[in-house]
Write a protein that holds these residues in place. Structure first.
Motif, PDB file in Angstrom:
ATOM      1  N   ILE A  40       0.845  -1.201   0.000  1.00  0.00           N
ATOM      2  CA  ILE A  40       0.000   0.000   0.000  1.00  0.00           C
ATOM      3  C   ILE A  40       0.880   1.251   0.000  1.00  0.00           C
ATOM      4  O   ILE A  40       1.740   1.392   0.876  1.00  0.00           O
ATOM      5  CB  ILE A  40      -0.887   0.065   1.274  1.00  0.00           C
ATOM      6  N   PRO A  41       0.686   2.189  -0.948  1.00  0.00           N
ATOM      7  CA  PRO A  41       1.427   3.453  -0.887  1.00  0.00           C
ATOM      8  C   PRO A  41       1.084   4.229   0.389  1.00  0.00           C
ATOM      9  O   PRO A  41      -0.102   4.400   0.718  1.00  0.00           O
ATOM     10  CB  PRO A  41       0.948   4.209  -2.135  1.00  0.00           C
ATOM     11  N   SER A  42       2.104   4.686   1.094  1.00  0.00           N
ATOM     12  CA  SER A  42       1.879   5.407   2.359  1.00  0.00           C
ATOM     13  C   SER A  42       1.017   6.651   2.152  1.00  0.00           C
ATOM     14  O   SER A  42       0.188   6.988   2.999  1.00  0.00           O
ATOM     15  CB  SER A  42       3.223   5.781   2.987  1.00  0.00           C
ATOM     16  N   ARG A  43       1.213   7.334   1.030  1.00  0.00           N
ATOM     17  CA  ARG A  43       0.431   8.555   0.784  1.00  0.00           C
ATOM     18  C   ARG A  43      -1.058   8.238   0.662  1.00  0.00           C
ATOM     19  O   ARG A  43      -1.904   9.034   1.081  1.00  0.00           O
ATOM     20  CB  ARG A  43       0.950   9.287  -0.453  1.00  0.00           C
ATOM     21  N   ASN A  44      -1.413   7.055   0.112  1.00  0.00           N
ATOM     22  CA  ASN A  44      -2.821   6.672  -0.001  1.00  0.00           C
ATOM     23  C   ASN A  44      -3.449   6.456   1.373  1.00  0.00           C
ATOM     24  O   ASN A  44      -4.634   6.741   1.579  1.00  0.00           O
ATOM     25  CB  ASN A  44      -2.965   5.389  -0.836  1.00  0.00           C
ATOM     26  N   ILE A  45      -2.635   5.937   2.306  1.00  0.00           N
ATOM     27  CA  ILE A  45      -3.136   5.725   3.669  1.00  0.00           C
ATOM     28  C   ILE A  45      -3.458   7.074   4.311  1.00  0.00           C
ATOM     29  O   ILE A  45      -4.491   7.235   4.977  1.00  0.00           O
ATOM     30  CB  ILE A  45      -2.099   4.943   4.509  1.00  0.00           C
ATOM     31  N   VAL A  46      -2.575   8.057   4.096  1.00  0.00           N
ATOM     32  CA  VAL A  46      -2.811   9.398   4.650  1.00  0.00           C
ATOM     33  C   VAL A  46      -4.048  10.024   4.017  1.00  0.00           C
ATOM     34  O   VAL A  46      -4.867  10.645   4.713  1.00  0.00           O
ATOM     35  CB  VAL A  46      -1.571  10.297   4.468  1.00  0.00           C
ATOM     36  N   PHE A  47      -4.230   9.866   2.712  1.00  0.00           N
ATOM     37  CA  PHE A  47      -5.435  10.401   2.053  1.00  0.00           C
ATOM     38  C   PHE A  47      -6.684   9.757   2.641  1.00  0.00           C
ATOM     39  O   PHE A  47      -7.713  10.418   2.827  1.00  0.00           O
ATOM     40  CB  PHE A  47      -5.378  10.156   0.541  1.00  0.00           C
ATOM     41  N   GLY A  48      -6.598   8.458   2.953  1.00  0.00           N
ATOM     42  CA  GLY A  48      -7.718   7.768   3.603  1.00  0.00           C
ATOM     43  C   GLY A  48      -8.014   8.357   4.979  1.00  0.00           C
ATOM     44  O   GLY A  48      -9.176   8.554   5.352  1.00  0.00           O
ATOM     45  N   PHE A  49      -6.936   8.640   5.731  1.00  0.00           N
ATOM     46  CA  PHE A  49      -7.100   9.263   7.051  1.00  0.00           C
ATOM     47  C   PHE A  49      -7.779  10.626   6.928  1.00  0.00           C
ATOM     48  O   PHE A  49      -8.677  10.960   7.702  1.00  0.00           O
ATOM     49  CB  PHE A  49      -5.738   9.426   7.724  1.00  0.00           C
ATOM     50  N   ASN A  50      -7.348  11.418   5.963  1.00  0.00           N
ATOM     51  CA  ASN A  50      -7.937  12.748   5.780  1.00  0.00           C
ATOM     52  C   ASN A  50      -9.442  12.663   5.521  1.00  0.00           C
ATOM     53  O   ASN A  50     -10.192  13.569   5.878  1.00  0.00           O
ATOM     54  CB  ASN A  50      -7.261  13.477   4.610  1.00  0.00           C
ATOM     55  N   HIS A  51      -9.849  11.557   4.911  1.00  0.00           N
ATOM     56  CA  HIS A  51     -11.258  11.384   4.549  1.00  0.00           C
ATOM     57  C   HIS A  51     -12.084  10.799   5.698  1.00  0.00           C
ATOM     58  O   HIS A  51     -13.165  11.311   6.007  1.00  0.00           O
ATOM     59  CB  HIS A  51     -11.347  10.476   3.315  1.00  0.00           C
ATOM     60  N   VAL A  52     -11.568   9.725   6.333  1.00  0.00           N
ATOM     61  CA  VAL A  52     -12.392   9.022   7.334  1.00  0.00           C
ATOM     62  C   VAL A  52     -11.855   9.115   8.758  1.00  0.00           C
ATOM     63  O   VAL A  52     -12.503   8.679   9.709  1.00  0.00           O
ATOM     64  CB  VAL A  52     -12.592   7.528   6.964  1.00  0.00           C
TER      65      VAL A  52
ATOM     66  N   TYR B   3     -10.527  17.066  10.272  1.00  0.00           N
ATOM     67  CA  TYR B   3     -11.268  18.046  11.077  1.00  0.00           C
ATOM     68  C   TYR B   3     -10.342  19.050  11.764  1.00  0.00           C
ATOM     69  O   TYR B   3     -10.487  19.352  12.950  1.00  0.00           O
ATOM     70  CB  TYR B   3     -12.169  17.350  12.104  1.00  0.00           C
ATOM     71  N   GLY B   4      -9.356  19.514  10.992  1.00  0.00           N
ATOM     72  CA  GLY B   4      -8.489  20.584  11.485  1.00  0.00           C
ATOM     73  C   GLY B   4      -7.359  20.135  12.387  1.00  0.00           C
ATOM     74  O   GLY B   4      -6.550  20.953  12.821  1.00  0.00           O
ATOM     75  N   LYS B   5      -7.283  18.828  12.672  1.00  0.00           N
ATOM     76  CA  LYS B   5      -6.212  18.328  13.548  1.00  0.00           C
ATOM     77  C   LYS B   5      -5.162  17.589  12.719  1.00  0.00           C
ATOM     78  O   LYS B   5      -5.494  16.708  11.922  1.00  0.00           O
ATOM     79  CB  LYS B   5      -6.779  17.388  14.619  1.00  0.00           C
ATOM     80  N   ASP B   6      -3.891  17.947  12.944  1.00  0.00           N
ATOM     81  CA  ASP B   6      -2.789  17.274  12.246  1.00  0.00           C
ATOM     82  C   ASP B   6      -2.446  15.955  12.934  1.00  0.00           C
ATOM     83  O   ASP B   6      -2.580  15.831  14.159  1.00  0.00           O
ATOM     84  CB  ASP B   6      -1.537  18.157  12.236  1.00  0.00           C
ATOM     85  N   CYS B   7      -2.016  14.988  12.136  1.00  0.00           N
ATOM     86  CA  CYS B   7      -1.616  13.689  12.690  1.00  0.00           C
ATOM     87  C   CYS B   7      -0.512  13.089  11.823  1.00  0.00           C
ATOM     88  O   CYS B   7      -0.605  13.091  10.594  1.00  0.00           O
ATOM     89  CB  CYS B   7      -2.820  12.737  12.719  1.00  0.00           C
ATOM     90  N   ASN B   8       0.537  12.602  12.477  1.00  0.00           N
ATOM     91  CA  ASN B   8       1.588  11.864  11.771  1.00  0.00           C
ATOM     92  C   ASN B   8       1.078  10.428  11.611  1.00  0.00           C
ATOM     93  O   ASN B   8       1.366   9.546  12.421  1.00  0.00           O
ATOM     94  CB  ASN B   8       2.890  11.906  12.579  1.00  0.00           C
ATOM     95  N   VAL B   9       0.291  10.226  10.564  1.00  0.00           N
ATOM     96  CA  VAL B   9      -0.493   9.000  10.397  1.00  0.00           C
ATOM     97  C   VAL B   9       0.391   7.751  10.384  1.00  0.00           C
ATOM     98  O   VAL B   9       0.149   6.796  11.122  1.00  0.00           O
ATOM     99  CB  VAL B   9      -1.335   9.064   9.106  1.00  0.00           C
TER     100      VAL B   9
END
Length: 220
Positions: free
Chosen positions: A114-126, A154-160
């Motif tokens: 799984i590309p790491s960037r895709n996981i972060v995009f998923g986090f941004n969404h759900v 929702y406005g909060k940063d996370c090192n996913v």
């Protein structure tokens, strides 16, 4: 997969013999594995794919790890119970090899790449459900670790990916669940990206296998 002959892999009408079956044990032949990888690589990535002599040392380590040759792995300082962190310059073939090498051991539990960037995009969404999903007992290979953006939900940063690596570390300790990854970054850069705590967990999670820093870009 041929369960009676796990050392023989069928691709279309052609058989590839990766070694000899002696009792319940496969005695692998590294050169035969390379022949198969070269052929399978052409099927997966196109006729321009080829195994290059400069990558032989890296491939020797990776092949011994995947076939679980404990004697060779001990000599190479590789722990077969840990995952693999494969590092090297952009375009040297890390992703292709991690897609390819799982095919030499079809009898082992497969991992999803799984590309790491895709996981972060998923986090941004759900949101945080994404981190929970990757904290499961499935085997994963996180591709291009360390160059993904910071997550924001929702406005909060996370090192996913940092949070996911901590979850994967707990799974490794409790259930010996393996995690693999590829990265263009070196150990120091990964520490800067994720912090000392995650980096120390990564040392326990992964065997570090690195391409030479001068490895050329095979995509050019």
């Amino acid at each position: 997969m041929n369960t009676k002959s796990p050392h023989i892999i069928l691709e279309g009408s052609k058989e590839y013999k990766l070694g000899e079956l002696k009792g319940n044990e496969i005695v692998y032949d590294f050169n035969e594995i390379l022949t198969y990888l070269n052929a399978k690589g052409k099927l997966l990535f196109g006729t321009g794919f080829k195994i290059v002599i400069e990558d032989r040392d890296v491939l020797f380590k990776l092949c011994n790890y995947f076939i679980k040759d404990e004697a060779n792995c001990k000599k190479l300082d590789i722990d077969i119970h840990k995952g693999i962190l494969l590092t090297g310059p952009v375009g040297c073939g890390k992703t292709s090899l991690m897609k390819l090498l799982r095919h030499i051991v079809p009898h082992q539990k497969a991992y999803k790449l799984i590309p790491s960037r895709n996981i972060v995009f998923g986090f941004n969404h759900v949101g945080y459900k994404t981190i929970e999903d990757y904290g499961s007992t499935n085997y994963f290979c996180f591709d291009d670790l360390g160059v993904e953006p910071i997550g924001r939900h929702y406005g909060k940063d996370c090192n996913v990916m940092g949070e996911i690596l901590l979850s994967r570390y707990e799974l490794f300790l409790e259930q010996k669940v393996k995690t693999h990854a590829t990265s263009n970054l070196n150990a120091q850069e990964l520490e800067e990206r994720y912090g000392n705590r995650v980096r120390s967990r990564m040392r326990e999670l992964f065997n570090l296998i690195a391409f030479d820093s001068e490895s050329y870009d095979k995509r050019k």
